[in-house]
Design a protein around this motif. Structure first.
Motif, PDB file in Angstrom:
ATOM      1  N   THR A 194       8.605   0.597   6.215  1.00 46.77           N
ATOM      2  CA  THR A 194       8.247   0.214   4.858  1.00 46.77           C
ATOM      3  C   THR A 194       6.765   0.558   4.817  1.00 46.77           C
ATOM      4  OG1 THR A 194       9.418  -1.874   5.171  1.00 46.77           O
ATOM      5  CG2 THR A 194       7.755  -1.974   3.491  1.00 46.77           C
ATOM      6  N   ASP A 195       6.491   1.370   3.546  1.00 43.13           N
ATOM      7  CA  ASP A 195       5.132   1.676   3.375  1.00 43.13           C
ATOM      8  C   ASP A 195       4.158   0.466   2.789  1.00 43.13           C
ATOM      9  OD1 ASP A 195       5.460   4.406   4.555  1.00 43.13           O
ATOM     10  OD2 ASP A 195       6.295   4.968   2.705  1.00 43.13           O
ATOM     11  N   VAL A 196       4.867  -0.092   1.905  1.00 47.98           N
ATOM     12  CA  VAL A 196       4.295  -1.217   1.425  1.00 47.98           C
ATOM     13  C   VAL A 196       5.122  -2.100   0.642  1.00 47.98           C
ATOM     14  CG1 VAL A 196       4.484  -0.044  -1.207  1.00 47.98           C
ATOM     15  CG2 VAL A 196       2.518  -1.539  -0.677  1.00 47.98           C
ATOM     16  N   ALA A 197       4.547  -3.462   0.429  1.00 53.21           N
ATOM     17  CA  ALA A 197       5.582  -4.506  -0.131  1.00 53.21           C
ATOM     18  C   ALA A 197       5.021  -4.870  -1.456  1.00 53.21           C
ATOM     19  CB  ALA A 197       5.646  -5.655   1.046  1.00 53.21           C
ATOM     20  N   ILE A 198       5.770  -5.020  -2.351  1.00 51.84           N
ATOM     21  CA  ILE A 198       5.706  -5.781  -3.625  1.00 51.84           C
ATOM     22  C   ILE A 198       5.954  -7.230  -3.691  1.00 51.84           C
ATOM     23  CG2 ILE A 198       5.247  -5.201  -6.198  1.00 51.84           C
ATOM     24  CD1 ILE A 198       5.696  -2.378  -5.900  1.00 51.84           C
TER      25      ILE A 198
END
Length: 238
Positions: free
Chosen positions: A46-50
């Motif tokens: 995962t690069d980023v979570a929103i």
């Protein structure tokens, strides 16, 4: 960019559409029914979570991401009593955390102008200032996070007011935030300065969730490669 969506309600679905249209990949969708699956994700996949969830779950979700090296963008409101804990955890883990009560570029320009107008209006004591916010019936928190941010922008100049109060216009020592809930209202925020002879208003009316979703995806793109705690003022250079 590999995005983990935490919260898959109306906002999560709109963010998904926006992210896919920009060529990003959705690696997971976490909601109430599969909340336990969050532990399956890490910075390896995962690069980023929103994160857009209920106030009761927000801090736990943010903490998980920061503790596992996942940069996290959060738009959840109603949990800010734990915001300092989130900031401290981010610093401790040398992570990346982006928070905004509202990701709309237009709303954040509204915040900017709101602070400027308040800095001028505080000298004119004949004007009474108030904040009004209107949202859809499913909106859980009252007042909205956006309404609170607007109030805090005013209070920075109105040092004679001892904070804000919710739905209590008779409390003259504090700034009143009036909250209304109506069907099919995306989000309306109005700051009013009223005197006996006239009224000045600054407002923002959202027509759809697209502006919020676009801003959240922009924030996720901007956060990659950064370390620390950020908000819309940082990204928009306001």
């Amino acid at each position: 960019m590999r995005i983990l969506l935490i919260g898959y309600g109306k906002m999560g679905k709109t963010i998904e559409q926006m992210a896919l249209a920009k060529g990003h990949e959705i690696v997971g969708k976490i909601d109430r029914d599969n909340a336990h699956e969050l532990q399956n994700f890490s910075s390896k996949d995962t690069d980023v979570a929103i994160e857009f969830t209920h106030p009761a779950q927000a801090f736990r979700n943010i903490s998980y991401c920061l503790s596992n090296g996942i940069p996290v963008v959060s738009g959840s409101t109603g949990w800010l009593d734990k915001f300092e804990e989130a900031k401290n955890l981010c610093q401790q883990k040398q992570g990346a955390f982006f928070y905004a009560s509202n990701f709309s570029v237009g709303v954040n320009l509204f915040f900017h102008f709101n602070e400027y107008i308040a800095s001028k209006m505080q000298a004119y004591k004949e004007y009474e200032v108030a904040v009004r916010e209107i949202h859809h019936l499913q909106k859980v928190d009252k007042p909205s996070g956006t309404g609170i941010t607007a109030a805090e922008g005013i209070l920075a100049s109105y040092t004679n007011l001892a904070g804000w109060v919710s739905d209590n216009p008779e409390e003259k020592t504090k700034l009143n935030i009036a909250s209304e809930r109506e069907p099919d209202v995306v989000g309306t925020h109005i700051v009013t300065y009223s005197s006996e002879v006239d009224k000045i208003e600054l407002g923002h009316i959202a027509h759809s969730r697209a502006g919020f979703a676009e801003g959240a995806v922009m924030a996720a793109e901007w956060l990659i490669g950064r370390q620390g705690v950020y908000g819309m003022k940082d990204m928009l250079n306001l």
